[in-house]
Design a protein around this motif. Structure first.
Motif, mmCIF file in Angstrom:
data_model
loop_
_atom_site.group_PDB
_atom_site.id
_atom_site.type_symbol
_atom_site.label_atom_id
_atom_site.label_comp_id
_atom_site.label_asym_id
_atom_site.label_seq_id
_atom_site.Cartn_x
_atom_site.Cartn_y
_atom_site.Cartn_z
ATOM 1 N N ASP A 131 -10.958 1.991 -0.675
ATOM 2 C CA ASP A 131 -10.007 3.048 -0.993
ATOM 3 C C ASP A 131 -9.091 3.316 0.195
ATOM 4 N N THR A 132 -9.450 4.156 1.141
ATOM 5 C CA THR A 132 -8.550 4.421 2.267
ATOM 6 C C THR A 132 -8.551 3.251 3.240
ATOM 7 N N ASP A 133 -7.406 2.948 3.777
ATOM 8 C CA ASP A 133 -7.174 1.811 4.674
ATOM 9 C C ASP A 133 -7.727 0.505 4.108
ATOM 10 N N GLU A 138 0.847 -1.186 0.000
ATOM 11 C CA GLU A 138 0.000 0.000 0.000
ATOM 12 C C GLU A 138 0.883 1.236 0.000
ATOM 13 N N GLU A 178 0.399 5.055 0.877
ATOM 14 C CA GLU A 178 -0.522 5.900 1.628
ATOM 15 C C GLU A 178 -1.645 6.541 0.806
ATOM 16 N N ASP A 179 -2.784 5.911 0.829
ATOM 17 C CA ASP A 179 -4.026 6.393 0.221
ATOM 18 C C ASP A 179 -3.955 6.635 -1.287
#
Length: 180
Positions: A159-161, A56, A58-59
């Motif tokens: 999407d995020t996390d 990943e 970051e976002d």
């Protein structure tokens, strides 16, 4: 560091065992290809069972690589265009989009135009080839985790996390969080 900003990556392996999942964070410093990543996952495997590698940035994007024994790895990347701008993401998207970086480098190094060193190269009449278009959005096998309870639709909606949410759906959120 990029433009005064540090790019943060997270990479972890989840290995399925008889007792559930085991997590370990992983360094990708020596990983240059998808084959290298698959081999790293196989080393974390217990009895050739399923190993899932998470990467990943970051976002910006996330990638899931599933390795089942000696089978070819199955890959999903959430945003190919964003991933292709990073070295770890490019490792995944190049494979998914069929780009063979080594082949291009080898051909560029050869003098195939028939000129000797110091001779001017003939002028090209054709216009240069258009730049390779990398799709914005997901690429790869969206069903990579469907038999484990994460449908293609659910995977595409993250999407995020995303990695935390995937681990939660797999019942491994606490284990993954321990290595974060």
């Amino acid at each position: 560091m990029t433009s005064g900003r540090v790019t943060v990556y997270f990479a972890a392996l989840l290995a399925r065992t008889e007792d559930g999942w085991e997590a370990s964070d992983t360094e990708l410093d020596d990983v240059e290809t998808l084959s290298d990543l698959a081999e790293l996952a196989r080393e974390a495997s217990v009895d050739d069972d399923t190993v899932i590698a998470f990467i990943e940035q970051e976002d910006a994007w996330f990638g899931v690589v599933r390795v089942d024994g000696e089978d070819d790895p199955r890959v999903y990347v959430s945003d190919a265009a964003a991933a292709a701008r990073s070295s770890y993401g490019a490792m995944l998207t190049d494979e998914l989009l069929g780009k063979d970086e080594d082949e291009d480098d080898d051909l560029d190094a050869l003098d195939l135009d028939g000129t000797e060193d110091g001779e001017p190269e003939p002028e090209e009449e054709d216009s240069p080839a258009p730049a390779e278009v990398i799709p914005a959005g997901p690429v790869g096998d969206a069903d990579v985790l469907s038999d484990l309870g994460v449908s293609a639709k659910e995977l595409r909606a993250l999407d995020t996390d995303a990695l935390g949410q995937i681990a939660d759906m797999l019942g491994a959120a606490e284990i993954l969080e321990a290595v974060r």
